[in-house]
Design a protein around this motif. Structure first.
Motif, short mmCIF file in Angstrom:
data_model
loop_
_atom_site.label_atom_id
_atom_site.label_comp_id
_atom_site.label_asym_id
_atom_site.label_seq_id
_atom_site.Cartn_x
_atom_site.Cartn_y
_atom_site.Cartn_z
N ASP A 82 1.33 -1.35 0.08
CA ASP A 82 0.24 -0.18 -0.20
C ASP A 82 0.87 1.53 -0.03
O ASP A 82 1.17 1.67 0.97
CB ASP A 82 -0.92 -0.07 1.10
N ARG A 83 0.33 2.16 -1.55
CA ARG A 83 1.63 3.13 -1.43
C ARG A 83 1.02 4.20 -0.32
O ARG A 83 1.91 5.17 0.02
CB ARG A 83 1.52 3.67 -2.59
N SER A 84 -0.24 4.29 0.52
CA SER A 84 -0.20 5.41 0.96
C SER A 84 0.18 4.90 2.04
O SER A 84 0.24 6.29 2.98
CB SER A 84 -2.07 5.57 0.95
N ARG A 85 0.93 4.26 2.33
CA ARG A 85 1.47 3.70 3.92
C ARG A 85 2.59 3.82 3.92
O ARG A 85 3.55 3.07 5.13
CB ARG A 85 0.51 2.37 4.88
N ASN A 86 3.47 3.75 2.41
CA ASN A 86 4.55 3.77 2.84
C ASN A 86 4.94 1.83 2.68
O ASN A 86 6.71 2.07 3.11
CB ASN A 86 5.63 4.34 3.10
N ALA A 87 4.52 1.26 2.32
CA ALA A 87 4.30 0.17 2.70
C ALA A 87 6.03 -0.80 2.25
O ALA A 87 6.99 -1.08 2.22
CB ALA A 87 3.62 -1.65 2.45
N THR A 88 6.10 -0.32 0.77
CA THR A 88 7.22 -0.46 -0.07
C THR A 88 8.85 0.60 0.57
O THR A 88 9.90 -0.19 0.14
CB THR A 88 7.06 0.01 -1.66
N ASP A 89 8.42 1.24 1.48
CA ASP A 89 9.48 1.66 1.84
C ASP A 89 10.29 0.78 3.00
O ASP A 89 11.25 0.17 2.89
CB ASP A 89 9.59 2.49 3.22
N GLN A 90 9.70 -0.33 3.05
CA GLN A 90 10.28 -1.57 3.30
C GLN A 90 10.83 -2.73 2.70
O GLN A 90 10.87 -3.87 3.36
CB GLN A 90 8.82 -1.88 4.77
N GLN A 91 10.91 -2.72 1.58
CA GLN A 91 11.23 -3.57 0.89
C GLN A 91 12.67 -4.20 1.31
O GLN A 91 13.58 -3.53 1.27
CB GLN A 91 11.10 -3.34 -0.17
N GLN A 92 12.82 -5.55 1.05
CA GLN A 92 14.17 -6.10 1.50
C GLN A 92 14.52 -6.87 0.43
O GLN A 92 13.40 -8.15 -0.26
CB GLN A 92 13.74 -6.92 3.07
N THR A 93 15.78 -6.99 0.41
CA THR A 93 16.07 -7.95 -0.79
C THR A 93 17.27 -9.05 -0.40
O THR A 93 18.41 -8.23 0.12
CB THR A 93 16.00 -8.05 -2.56
N THR A 94 16.83 -10.21 -0.30
CA THR A 94 18.17 -10.68 0.25
C THR A 94 19.11 -12.21 -1.18
O THR A 94 17.85 -12.66 -1.55
CB THR A 94 17.85 -12.05 1.55
N PHE A 95 19.96 -11.79 -1.25
CA PHE A 95 21.00 -12.87 -1.44
C PHE A 95 22.08 -13.16 -0.82
O PHE A 95 22.62 -13.83 0.11
CB PHE A 95 21.72 -12.29 -2.68
N GLN A 96 21.48 -15.06 -0.87
CA GLN A 96 21.77 -16.10 -0.33
C GLN A 96 22.45 -17.33 -0.55
O GLN A 96 22.24 -17.82 -2.05
CB GLN A 96 21.16 -16.53 0.65
N ILE A 97 23.56 -17.73 -0.45
CA ILE A 97 24.45 -19.08 -1.09
C ILE A 97 24.03 -20.04 0.05
O ILE A 97 24.01 -19.39 1.54
CB ILE A 97 25.70 -19.18 -0.89
N ASP A 98 23.80 -21.16 -0.37
CA ASP A 98 23.61 -22.15 0.57
C ASP A 98 24.92 -23.14 0.81
O ASP A 98 24.57 -24.10 -0.89
CB ASP A 98 22.20 -22.92 0.87
N GLN A 99 25.55 -24.07 1.57
CA GLN A 99 26.98 -24.87 0.88
C GLN A 99 26.10 -25.70 2.01
O GLN A 99 26.31 -25.89 2.94
CB GLN A 99 27.99 -24.04 1.21
N PRO A 100 26.53 -26.77 1.55
CA PRO A 100 25.85 -28.26 2.50
C PRO A 100 27.27 -28.97 2.27
O PRO A 100 28.10 -28.88 1.66
CB PRO A 100 25.11 -28.76 1.11
N LEU A 101 27.42 -28.93 3.41
CA LEU A 101 28.83 -29.68 3.85
C LEU A 101 28.08 -31.40 5.07
O LEU A 101 27.52 -31.59 6.00
CB LEU A 101 29.25 -28.77 5.39
N GLU A 102 28.82 -31.86 3.96
CA GLU A 102 28.92 -33.50 4.46
C GLU A 102 30.20 -33.89 5.91
O GLU A 102 31.14 -33.11 5.65
CB GLU A 102 29.65 -34.43 3.60
#
Length: 419
Positions: A82-102
């Motif tokens: 909702d732009r009227s409540r500035n919801a887009t100001d809370q936008q979060q973008t996460t770049f993540q790497i997952d590495q399995p460890l045997e």
């Protein structure tokens, strides 16, 4: 005339080219000596299949060294609101790497199992090559035996023809009844039929040898006598049955099965997935670092079924290894005894042949002198034919016994090691 001379020149050119071509080409269909034929047969489909099995095991061993691949994920939150409540100001973008460890030595267990698989495949390949060399030797000897049976049958035909000539002369002189001539003619016709059968058997034997050697066109003969090579009794030293290729295959497969049990046991240990990433907040002045660890909970799957199956495979491999050891020990003792018996049988057959030759010679002289009936001459000639066949069978049995013993030693019948 010009056409005739042209054809003659063409035929002469073809003959010259055939003479210049090396042995083993399509122009020369005589099988080379056995050792050379075995070397030439390294590219046959049966040998190629064995090499492919080893290459497959090497590929699996290479794959066993591979580590788990990391995964990259991108998560976006609050990018629509909702732009009227500035919801887009809370936008979060996460770049993540997952590495399995045997954990728990899974990779080292896989590597050990892969290397054991290579050893087992190489042992099976060596045993397969040795089995192929033995089968090829028997086929080579089979072609020689078929050729010698033609010689035996041809000798019988020649002798029966000579006997028939004597019978006709005696009938013409009034010293024998016409019935004796008919009996001699019937005997000759019977032996001629046996000669044709022997020729057909030679064709079959040469075709089988050609197929085993991977030659598309059938051989017309052989260039070496394996039977004559085996007349001299070889010096046989102590034989270690534990070095037989069948035992080595069974032992290698038992080791590979044991390594497979270890792999399945290690797979029951949960792996850990390490997580690290960067989170970008629109309202923040800079990115935030995120990290975490994911651990599966082994509540339901503990790999028990695969472990039980691998242990059952190991139990079967151990039983087969014990059986292979017992068979090898028994095979060595039996092989030595069979070789000795085959040599004695061949020597006795040679003495029998000498006696039969002398018996036929005396019967022929007596019949020509009118002192014995034709039936005795026919019986003596049949005895001679049986003695020739018995000697040939004894030589074939000696070759078979030597081939079995050579395989237990890991050698070809001519004494070369199989590579």
């Amino acid at each position: 005339m010009n056409g005739k001379h042209g054809r003659q020149r063409t035929l002469a050119l073809i003959g010259t080219l055939a003479a210049l071509l090396p042995a083993g080409t399509a122009w020369s269909q005589t099988a080379p000596p056995f050792a050379q034929l075995l070397r030439q047969a390294r590219d046959t489909p049966r040998v190629t299949a064995l090499d492919a099995d080893v290459a497959r095991a090497e590929g699996l061993a290479l794959q066993a060294r591979a580590r788990p691949n990391p995964s990259l994920s991108v998560d976006a939150e609050n990018f629509i609101g909702d732009r009227s409540r500035n919801a887009t100001d809370q936008q979060q973008t996460t770049f993540q790497i997952d590495q399995p460890l045997e954990l728990g030595g899974k990779r080292s267990a896989r590597i050990a199992a892969g290397e054991a698989g290579i050893v087992a495949a190489q042992a099976r390949g060596l045993d397969g090559r040795l089995a192929y060399a033995t089968e090829l030797a028997r086929a080579y000897a089979g072609a020689e035996i078929a050729e010698r049976r033609i010689g035996v049958a041809q000798s019988q035909v020649d002798e029966a023809g000579e006997d028939l000539a004597v019978a006709r002369a005696l009938v013409g002189a009034g010293k024998e009844a016409r019935l004796r001539q008919l009996q001699a003619e019937t005997e000759l016709n019977t032996i001629q039929a046996e000669l044709e059968t022997a020729r057909a058997q030679q064709t079959v034997a040469l075709a089988r040898l050609s197929a085993l050697a991977g030659v598309p066109t059938s051989f017309t003969g052989i260039s070496e006598s394996l039977l004559d090579r085996l007349k001299a009794k070889p010096v046989i030293g102590p034989i270690d049955p534990m070095q037989a290729t069948t035992v080595r295959v069974a032992e290698a497969e038992r080791e590979a099965a044991a390594r497979a049990v270890t792999v399945q046991q290690r797979l029951a240990i949960p792996n850990v997935t390490a997580q690290v990433g960067v989170r970008q907040l629109r309202v923040a002045s800079g990115p935030a670092i995120v990290a975490g660890i994911a651990v599966p909970l082994p509540f339901f799957d503990r790999n028990r079924g695969n472990v039980a199956a691998a242990r059952a495979d190991l139990q079967g491999a151990e039983a087969r290894a014990a059986t292979a050891r017992l068979d090898a020990e028994t095979g060595v003792r039996a092989g030595l005894a069979l070789v000795e018996a085959a040599d004695q049988r061949a020597a006795a057959a040679e003495r029998t042949l000498a006696t039969a030759n002398e018996g036929y010679r005396l019967a022929r002289l007596a019949y020509e002198a009118g002192k014995s009936p034709l039936i005795e001459l026919i019986a003596a000639r049949r005895s001679l034919g049986l003695a020739r066949g018995t000697l040939l069978d004894a030589e074939a049995g000696r070759l078979d016994a030597r081939a079995n013993l050579a395989r237990l030693q890991g050698l070809t019948i001519t004494g070369e090691p199989v590579q």
